[in-house]
Write an enzyme that holds these catalytic residues in place. Sequence first.
Site, PDB file in Angstrom:
ATOM      1  N   GLU A  83      22.905  31.119  34.346  1.00 39.85           N
ATOM      2  CA  GLU A  83      23.784  32.041  34.096  1.00 39.85           C
ATOM      3  C   GLU A  83      23.258  33.473  34.424  1.00 39.85           C
ATOM      4  O   GLU A  83      23.527  34.355  33.507  1.00 39.85           O
ATOM      5  CB  GLU A  83      24.160  31.907  32.790  1.00 39.85           C
ATOM      6  CG  GLU A  83      24.978  30.506  32.474  1.00 39.85           C
ATOM      7  CD  GLU A  83      26.139  30.080  32.946  1.00 39.85           C
ATOM      8  OE1 GLU A  83      26.571  31.090  33.511  1.00 39.85           O
ATOM      9  OE2 GLU A  83      26.621  29.131  32.892  1.00 39.85           O
ATOM     10  N   CYS A 140      37.457  23.509  47.143  1.00 41.25           N
ATOM     11  CA  CYS A 140      38.830  23.530  46.470  1.00 41.25           C
ATOM     12  C   CYS A 140      39.676  22.306  46.558  1.00 41.25           C
ATOM     13  O   CYS A 140      39.071  21.154  46.955  1.00 41.25           O
ATOM     14  CB  CYS A 140      39.594  24.696  47.326  1.00 41.25           C
ATOM     15  SG  CYS A 140      41.395  25.025  46.964  1.00 41.25           S
ATOM     16  N   ILE A 164      34.003  39.349  31.155  1.00 39.90           N
ATOM     17  CA  ILE A 164      33.325  37.808  30.863  1.00 39.90           C
ATOM     18  C   ILE A 164      34.360  37.280  29.802  1.00 39.90           C
ATOM     19  O   ILE A 164      34.541  38.132  28.645  1.00 39.90           O
ATOM     20  CB  ILE A 164      32.127  38.410  30.123  1.00 39.90           C
ATOM     21  CG1 ILE A 164      31.308  38.993  31.383  1.00 39.90           C
ATOM     22  CG2 ILE A 164      31.543  37.331  29.614  1.00 39.90           C
ATOM     23  CD1 ILE A 164      30.031  39.611  30.890  1.00 39.90           C
TER      24      ILE A 164
END
Length: 193
Positions: A83, A140, A164
């Site tokens: 992250e 996708c 966020i």
Amino acid sequence: MAKLYFRHGAMGSSKTANALMVEYNYYERGKRALLVKPKIDTRDGKTVIRSRMGLEKEGIFVEDLVEMEDSEIKKYDCVIVDEAQFVTKEQVEFFTHIVDDLEVPVICYGLRVDFKHELFEGSKWLMAWADKIEELKTVCWCGKGANCNARIHNGKVIYDGEQIVMGGNETYVSLCRKHYLEGNLGNNEKKEM
């Protein structure tokens, strides 16, 4: 020679699974890798790093890493950051210190852009300072490469809001640029929240 890596990809590109596999590879070879993540990410428990596939391992917070003594960091053969889009410029600068001065590689995994297709702070500075930048691919619904993180609300793609918002498959879907701009979820339609 140690390097700073930034491995980025859209949601669902197996970034965390990749990070955990790299940590395991170090372990298998009798080496020590330190898993870290920013404090803002507490979705899976305080310091648990967990992939959507169910792989998980305890780590520490980036904020704790920057407080460690250099001699403690040098005990590790690698630092792996999950992250990484959520880290600050100062934390990326600290990663360069680990690489350049302590000669310990730092491998960062994270999103390049947010749901508005704008860079996160951590991603911006990793794009600027990383020695090696690699894209982890995902697709996708149409089969094209997906590099957009679409935020979903009430079954529709939204383009406004806080940068966020923590979430997983219920909140985000990866789309190609065309379908992101069209707001076309195709066969990935999400149920009302």
